[in-house]
Motif scaffolding. Structure first.
Motif, short mmCIF file in Angstrom:
data_model
loop_
_atom_site.label_atom_id
_atom_site.label_comp_id
_atom_site.label_asym_id
_atom_site.label_seq_id
_atom_site.Cartn_x
_atom_site.Cartn_y
_atom_site.Cartn_z
N THR A 143 0.93 -1.08 -0.14
CA THR A 143 0.11 -0.07 0.04
C THR A 143 0.83 1.36 -0.09
O THR A 143 1.94 1.27 0.57
CB THR A 143 -0.78 -0.06 1.17
OG1 THR A 143 -1.74 -1.05 1.28
CG2 THR A 143 -1.76 1.21 1.28
N ASP A 145 0.96 5.50 0.42
CA ASP A 145 0.45 6.78 0.60
C ASP A 145 1.39 7.99 1.26
O ASP A 145 2.41 7.56 1.22
CB ASP A 145 -0.50 6.48 2.13
CG ASP A 145 -1.55 7.49 2.15
OD1 ASP A 145 -1.87 8.38 1.43
OD2 ASP A 145 -2.48 7.55 3.14
N ASN A 231 1.59 -5.11 3.38
CA ASN A 231 0.26 -5.16 4.01
C ASN A 231 0.22 -6.22 5.14
O ASN A 231 -0.39 -5.77 6.14
CB ASN A 231 -0.81 -5.52 2.94
CG ASN A 231 -1.09 -4.53 1.88
OD1 ASN A 231 -0.55 -3.26 1.99
ND2 ASN A 231 -1.90 -4.71 1.00
N GLY A 273 -2.13 -0.90 -3.22
CA GLY A 273 -3.40 -0.09 -2.77
C GLY A 273 -3.03 1.11 -2.57
O GLY A 273 -1.95 1.56 -2.27
N GLY A 274 -4.04 1.92 -2.64
CA GLY A 274 -4.20 3.40 -2.46
C GLY A 274 -5.45 4.06 -2.52
O GLY A 274 -6.62 3.31 -2.76
N ASP A 275 -5.43 5.41 -2.02
CA ASP A 275 -6.95 5.90 -1.93
C ASP A 275 -7.12 6.66 -3.35
O ASP A 275 -6.59 6.17 -4.32
CB ASP A 275 -6.71 6.97 -0.78
CG ASP A 275 -5.61 8.10 -1.13
OD1 ASP A 275 -4.99 8.32 -2.24
OD2 ASP A 275 -5.01 8.73 -0.03
N SER A 392 -7.40 -4.83 0.37
CA SER A 392 -6.27 -3.84 0.09
C SER A 392 -6.93 -2.74 0.46
O SER A 392 -6.11 -1.75 1.33
CB SER A 392 -5.93 -3.55 -1.38
OG SER A 392 -5.32 -4.68 -2.04
N GLN A 393 -7.92 -2.41 0.58
CA GLN A 393 -8.73 -1.06 1.07
C GLN A 393 -8.58 -1.01 2.23
O GLN A 393 -8.66 0.10 3.04
CB GLN A 393 -9.99 -0.76 0.52
CG GLN A 393 -10.10 -0.58 -0.87
CD GLN A 393 -9.40 0.89 -1.28
OE1 GLN A 393 -9.67 1.81 -0.71
NE2 GLN A 393 -8.29 0.86 -2.23
N CYS A 395 -6.36 -2.32 4.30
CA CYS A 395 -4.93 -1.89 4.76
C CYS A 395 -4.60 -0.63 4.72
O CYS A 395 -3.66 -0.34 5.45
CB CYS A 395 -4.29 -2.91 4.07
SG CYS A 395 -4.23 -4.77 4.46
N ARG A 396 -5.46 0.26 4.13
CA ARG A 396 -5.09 1.71 4.08
C ARG A 396 -5.09 2.07 5.42
O ARG A 396 -4.16 3.11 5.76
CB ARG A 396 -6.35 2.09 3.42
CG ARG A 396 -5.93 2.11 1.57
CD ARG A 396 -7.16 2.73 0.99
NE ARG A 396 -7.44 4.06 1.55
CZ ARG A 396 -8.67 4.70 1.31
NH1 ARG A 396 -9.30 4.04 0.30
NH2 ARG A 396 -8.96 6.01 1.72
N LYS A 397 -5.73 1.62 6.28
CA LYS A 397 -6.09 2.14 7.71
C LYS A 397 -4.46 1.86 8.53
O LYS A 397 -3.83 2.79 9.42
CB LYS A 397 -6.92 1.73 8.68
CG LYS A 397 -6.95 0.16 8.94
CD LYS A 397 -8.16 -0.02 9.83
CE LYS A 397 -8.08 -1.50 10.24
NZ LYS A 397 -9.20 -2.02 11.23
N GLU A 400 -1.95 4.67 7.43
CA GLU A 400 -2.46 5.84 8.11
C GLU A 400 -1.94 5.73 9.65
O GLU A 400 -1.59 6.65 10.35
CB GLU A 400 -3.81 5.90 8.19
CG GLU A 400 -4.39 6.26 6.82
CD GLU A 400 -4.11 7.82 6.15
OE1 GLU A 400 -3.53 8.48 6.98
OE2 GLU A 400 -4.32 7.77 5.10
#
Length: 497
Positions: A143, A145, A231, A273-275, A392-393, A395-397, A400
């Motif tokens: 991921t 960010d 991830n 993954g990404g926003d 994947s989404q 794992c975005r947290k 962060e």
């Protein structure tokens, strides 16, 4: 009688520093699993073979690591803490009699010997390799960010750039170096003068740039920090800091991080993954070209603009003639393209007399357009239906949380240095310290805590040799007294009769 302890200092101290550090303390666990001796070999070529011995570079790096682990942002205070703390002294390799390096030593080496040596990249890469050797990093799903970190400079330090060329040449150069689609710079107005990155620079930190997170946040001088995270383990595979900010910079650093992960660590990344900031056609195409599937939230805004009129799906495309045909049988020919869109447009004569004009267009003539990387975008949309995309989404947290940990606990909310060359040290060593935390937690997950280990180390009285010897004797004595008691009871019963 109440006692009173008189203050005094003995002439000699007899103790082992290691015994005063708990076995489960983070510094003791790090020293147990990570060998920092590679630092001396990495910087040996930077030192002269003659002269007075310098401060051990391994001691310096260990002291800096203590600062990042415990959020000590001031190097003056770091030297004071190491001087007072026995655990810190033991970890960095200093005895009670050894003098702690002066804070100026760090500055001289940072701005002199280590400035262009790549030492901080070596330290970060070595920690990542240790994570890979331990089996912590899988490297299949990652991921990306980015976040803004406030620079160690104020907007009051901004001054206008002195232009040494003609205005036309300067503006042309600024436009080439700062494309509009990549740099989100709306400027900052102060005392009646509008300042932007193209016209002003900070005299305190010339590498910092004016930026803001959103339209509702404050404008400030900042740096862009980008992470690439594994991830499964939350290990940071790539950490980069740049002066320029914006979505374009984040996407550029994410692609560069993928390339570095491939060639540095020989990782075969499968998904990224990404926003929604990464949901750009060019980024998606480049990700696919690298053999990586992008898991980014791609939203189709075309239906909002086409609400109430014929959508693009109602038009038929002829690949041989390269044109579209509308529901009324009229042709839309190729009109042109820019860096994003390909446009086909109908003849104004056909649209003026068309009975379905109100249902087809609000303009003088109907046109349809699609992204130049339409095929790649459609592939990315299909990925949203898969289970892997949803994971994947989620794992975005995690990434962060890594930024939150670095800012709240490790002093990365504001840069403590100035200039990109020295700011890079803070970012790389902060990311290395975060990876070390993940690594030792993974290595120690099967190791019992000291209290549990002490209980496990106690002798088992049930299986002791002494009890094994006495057990049959005790059994015989118990049987003898049982029989004796039985005979006594029998005699009592006989007498009663």
């Amino acid at each position: 009688m109440i006692g009173k302890k008189e203050k005094g200092e003995p002439t000699f101290h007899y103790f082992h520093m290691a015994n005063l550090v708990p076995d489960d303390h983070i510094l003791k666990v790090i020293d147990k699993h990570i060998d920092f001796s590679f630092i001396r070999e990495r910087v040996r070529h930077l030192y002269s073979h003659t002269g007075r011995p310098s401060v051990d570079p391994e001691v310096m790096v260990r002291m800096l690591l203590v600062g990042y682990l415990f959020g000590i942002t001031s190097e003056r205070r770091l030297c004071e803490e190491v001087a007072m703390h026995i655990g810190y002294r033991w970890f960095v390799g200093l005895n009670m009699e050894d003098a702690v390096p002066d804070h100026s030593t760090f500055s001289k080496n940072r701005h002199g010997r280590f400035r262009e040596s790549g030492l901080w990249e070596e330290v970060f890469d070595e920690v990542v390799r240790r994570c890979m050797e331990a089996g912590l990093v899988r490297g299949k799903h990652v991921t990306a960010d980015g976040t803004l970190v406030e620079a160690n400079a104020s907007l009051n330090s901004m001054e206008q750039v002195v232009v040494e060329m003609k205005p036309g040449e300067y503006l042309r150069k600024v436009k080439e170096e700062n494309p509009i689609e990549e740099v989100e710079d709306e400027g900052f107005r102060k005392k009646g003068t509008k300042m932007s990155n193209s016209t002003h620079r900070s005299t305190t930190d010339p590498d910092a740039r004016i930026a803001r997170k959103s339209d509702f946040s404050d404008t400030k001088l900042a740096y862009q920090v980008s992470y690439l995270m594994d991830n499964s383990s939350r290990v940071i595979l790539d950490a980069v800091v740049t002066g320029e900010a914006g979505r374009g910079v984040e996407m550029e650093q994410a692609l560069a991080g993928l390339d570095r992960a491939k060639w540095k660590y020989r990782l075969e990344v499968e998904t990224l993954g990404g926003d929604k900031g990464y949901a750009a056609g060019g980024f998606i195409r480049q990700t696919y070209s690298m053999g990586v599937v992008p898991h980014v939230p791609v939203y189709d805004t075309r239906s909002e603009h086409d609400k109430g009129i014929y959508p693009i799906e109602a038009f038929t495309y002829d690949s041989e003639k390269d044109l579209f045909t509308c529901p009324q049988g009229k042709q839309l020919k190729y009109h042109g393209k820019n860096h994003r869109q390909v446009t086909y447009r109908a003849s104004m004569k056909d649209c003026v007399c068309c009975q379905a004009r109100s249902e087809c267009t609000r303009d003088r003539a109907r046109s349809v357009s699609f992204h130049i990387y339409h095929e790649y975008i459609e592939r990315a949309k299909e990925e949203k239906k898969t289970v892997g995309y949803k994971l994947s989404q989620r794992c975005r947290k995690k990434i962060e949380e890594l930024f939150g940990e670095a800012k709240e606990l490790m002093g990365m909310r504001r840069m403590k240095f100035r200039g990109r060359a020295t700011v890079k040290e803070q970012i790389l060593l902060t990311a290395a310290a975060q990876n070390i935390k993940r690594l030792i937690r993974y290595l120690e997950r099967g190791v019992p805590k000291p209290a549990v280990a002490v209980c496990a180390a106690r002798p088992d009285h049930e299986n002791s040799p002494v009890k094994a010897f006495l057990k049959p004797i005790l059994a015989l004595l118990e049987d003898f007294f049982d029989k004796l008691l039985l005979n006594v009871n029998s005699a009592k019963v006989f007498c009663l009769k």
